[in-house]
Motif scaffolding. Structure first.
Motif, PDB file in Angstrom:
ATOM      1  N   PRO A   9       0.848  -1.196   0.000  1.00 45.09           N
ATOM      2  CA  PRO A   9       0.000   0.000   0.000  1.00 45.09           C
ATOM      3  C   PRO A   9       0.885   1.249   0.000  1.00 45.09           C
ATOM      4  CG  PRO A   9      -0.545  -1.489   1.831  1.00 45.09           C
ATOM      5  CD  PRO A   9       0.771  -1.920   1.274  1.00 45.09           C
ATOM      6  N   ILE A  41      -0.465  -0.545  -4.382  1.00 45.09           N
ATOM      7  CA  ILE A  41      -1.792   0.064  -4.278  1.00 45.09           C
ATOM      8  C   ILE A  41      -1.615   1.553  -4.037  1.00 45.09           C
ATOM      9  CG2 ILE A  41      -4.063  -0.105  -3.216  1.00 45.09           C
ATOM     10  CD1 ILE A  41      -2.951  -2.750  -4.364  1.00 45.09           C
ATOM     11  N   ASP A  43      -3.040   4.720  -2.932  1.00 44.04           N
ATOM     12  CA  ASP A  43      -4.204   5.111  -2.133  1.00 44.04           C
ATOM     13  C   ASP A  43      -4.467   6.613  -2.259  1.00 44.04           C
ATOM     14  OD1 ASP A  43      -6.322   4.951  -0.349  1.00 44.04           O
ATOM     15  OD2 ASP A  43      -5.037   5.074   1.415  1.00 44.04           O
ATOM     16  N   TYR A  65      -0.167  -2.465 -10.576  1.00 40.66           N
ATOM     17  CA  TYR A  65      -0.615  -1.411  -9.669  1.00 40.66           C
ATOM     18  C   TYR A  65      -2.133  -1.262  -9.739  1.00 40.66           C
ATOM     19  CZ  TYR A  65      -1.114   1.765 -13.678  1.00 40.66           C
ATOM     20  OH  TYR A  65      -1.501   2.350 -14.864  1.00 40.66           O
ATOM     21  N   VAL A  66      -2.684  -0.850  -8.621  1.00 45.16           N
ATOM     22  CA  VAL A  66      -4.104  -0.516  -8.505  1.00 45.16           C
ATOM     23  C   VAL A  66      -4.177   0.928  -8.051  1.00 45.16           C
ATOM     24  CG1 VAL A  66      -6.288  -1.017  -7.347  1.00 45.16           C
ATOM     25  CG2 VAL A  66      -4.726  -2.888  -7.916  1.00 45.16           C
ATOM     26  N   ALA A  77      -7.077   0.154   1.526  1.00 49.04           N
ATOM     27  CA  ALA A  77      -6.104  -0.134   0.467  1.00 49.04           C
ATOM     28  C   ALA A  77      -5.633  -1.580   0.539  1.00 49.04           C
ATOM     29  CB  ALA A  77      -4.918   0.822   0.570  1.00 49.04           C
ATOM     30  N   ALA A  80      -8.282  -3.872  -0.887  1.00 47.22           N
ATOM     31  CA  ALA A  80      -8.262  -3.719  -2.345  1.00 47.22           C
ATOM     32  C   ALA A  80      -7.117  -4.539  -2.942  1.00 47.22           C
ATOM     33  CB  ALA A  80      -8.113  -2.248  -2.718  1.00 47.22           C
ATOM     34  N   GLY A  81      -5.964  -4.481  -2.300  1.00 43.52           N
ATOM     35  CA  GLY A  81      -4.830  -5.265  -2.771  1.00 43.52           C
ATOM     36  C   GLY A  81      -5.097  -6.757  -2.704  1.00 43.52           C
ATOM     37  N   TYR A  84      -7.144  -7.944  -5.614  1.00 45.62           N
ATOM     38  CA  TYR A  84      -6.461  -7.982  -6.915  1.00 45.62           C
ATOM     39  C   TYR A  84      -5.243  -8.898  -6.940  1.00 45.62           C
ATOM     40  CZ  TYR A  84      -9.247  -4.287  -9.084  1.00 45.62           C
ATOM     41  OH  TYR A  84     -10.275  -3.557  -9.638  1.00 45.62           O
ATOM     42  N   VAL A 303     -11.919   1.770  -7.903  1.00 43.88           N
ATOM     43  CA  VAL A 303     -10.628   1.761  -8.578  1.00 43.88           C
ATOM     44  C   VAL A 303     -10.716   2.622  -9.829  1.00 43.88           C
ATOM     45  CG1 VAL A 303      -8.937   0.325  -9.776  1.00 43.88           C
ATOM     46  CG2 VAL A 303     -10.035  -0.512  -7.692  1.00 43.88           C
ATOM     47  N   TYR A 306      -6.344   0.103 -13.298  1.00 47.15           N
ATOM     48  CA  TYR A 306      -5.608  -1.116 -12.944  1.00 47.15           C
ATOM     49  C   TYR A 306      -4.713  -1.491 -14.118  1.00 47.15           C
ATOM     50  CZ  TYR A 306      -4.632  -6.050 -12.050  1.00 47.15           C
ATOM     51  OH  TYR A 306      -3.999  -7.268 -11.864  1.00 47.15           O
TER      52      TYR A 306
END
Length: 312
Positions: A9, A41, A43, A65-66, A77, A80-81, A84, A303, A306
């Protein structure tokens, strides 16, 4: 060949990202027979973080990367990681390099031995004030005494999680998150690694005392109802002594005919009881606010992009 995702993150970490990438690559080169994904990620950073992430991906296809649509906070974050991450195992590490990437080979070794959650526990914490260390110790001590979940002390987010731990965490979709407690709550086979934590490699910490206090409240309200029980206990104790005081006042007046007096003591009692009532209402409000936020059932995050593709 197994895949290991290293999840990072990042919020306003432009000063340290190149150094982080170099150290991760040095570690990865020492661990053959694995496919690595470096998942960063973003953020909602306000600096050049996202552009650096895009550049790293252009140079290295193992970097993903997101880019979140705004700053949602580290806890969001991380989920979210996890959503993905593609790896059979996921290693969570902060971008500031306080947690040494050089521990990753040991984490993978213990993972192969059958451990599902290999977490790094801080033996020493360089670059932190004695007050921060003391308050952290007291907080974890309080949390461990008031919850049935064995919360890990002096342990951050730096750890390796097997895929089944990742899938378990992905099922926990509450909006107000205390991930350090969730790691303990899901259980599974855990292994501790001790290390000496370094100061930040560059940049400034994002965790001031206000944010740390907010995180502490999240931890307490997420994993224990002890404050509610204490409010009830305070209410019963104060009511009991108030009842005894009423009997004493009435008896004294009937037996000795004392006139009504004692304005200072009366105001003291009223203010004291008012303070206890406001404190209890505040505790109830914290839990009620959590219920309110959860009932809205909003998505945890959005998001924006991506891996160079806009997310619709």
């Amino acid at each position: 060949m197994k895949t290991v995702t290293i999840m990072v993150p990042a919020y306003n970490e432009e000063d340290v990202l190149y150094n982080l990438y170099a150290r991760l690559q040095a570690v990865i080169s020492e661990v053959p027979n694995y496919k690595f994904e470096i998942l960063l990620i973003n953020d909602g950073s306000q600096d050049d973080t996202i552009n650096i992430l895009k550049q790293l991906r252009e140079e290295d296809s193992s970097v993903s990367y997101v880019d979140l649509s705004r700053n949602f906070g580290k806890e969001i974050a991380m989920i979210a990681g996890l959503d993905y991450a593609k790896g059979d195992a996921v290693i969570i590490i902060d971008a500031d390099l306080q947690d040494p990437p050089e521990l990753i080979p040991d984490m993978i070794k213990y993972w192969e031995e059958g451990y599902d959650d290999v977490f790094a526990k801080r033996r020493t914490r360089a670059g932190e004030s004695w007050f921060k260390k003391w308050t952290s110790s007291k907080f974890y001590s309080f949390l461990q005494r008031t919850t049935k979940v064995p919360i890990q002390e002096d342990t951050g987010d730096f750890r390796l999680l097997d895929r089944r731990c990742v899938e378990a965490l992905k099922q926990m979709r509450e909006a107000q998150r205390y991930t350090k407690g969730m790691f303990s709550w899901i259980g599974y086979n855990k292994k501790e690694i001790l290390f000496d934590r370094d100061p930040r490699a560059a940049g400034e910490t994002k965790w001031n005392y206000a944010k740390l206090m907010d995180l502490a409240i999240e931890g307490i309200t997420s994993f224990t109802t002890f404050p509610l029980k204490m409010s009830s206990l305070f209410g019963m104790i104060i009511s009991f002594f108030a009842f005894l005081y009423i009997i004493w006042i009435i008896s004294k007046t009937l037996l000795f005919g004392d006139p009504v007096s004692g304005y200072p003591s009366l105001m003291t009692v009223i203010l004291f009881l008012g303070g206890i009532q406001l404190l209890s209402l505040g505790v109830i409000g914290e839990y009620l606010g959590r219920i309110f936020n959860e009932t809205k059932q909003r998505p945890l995050y959005f998001v924006d992009e991506y891996n160079d593709k806009k997310v619709r």
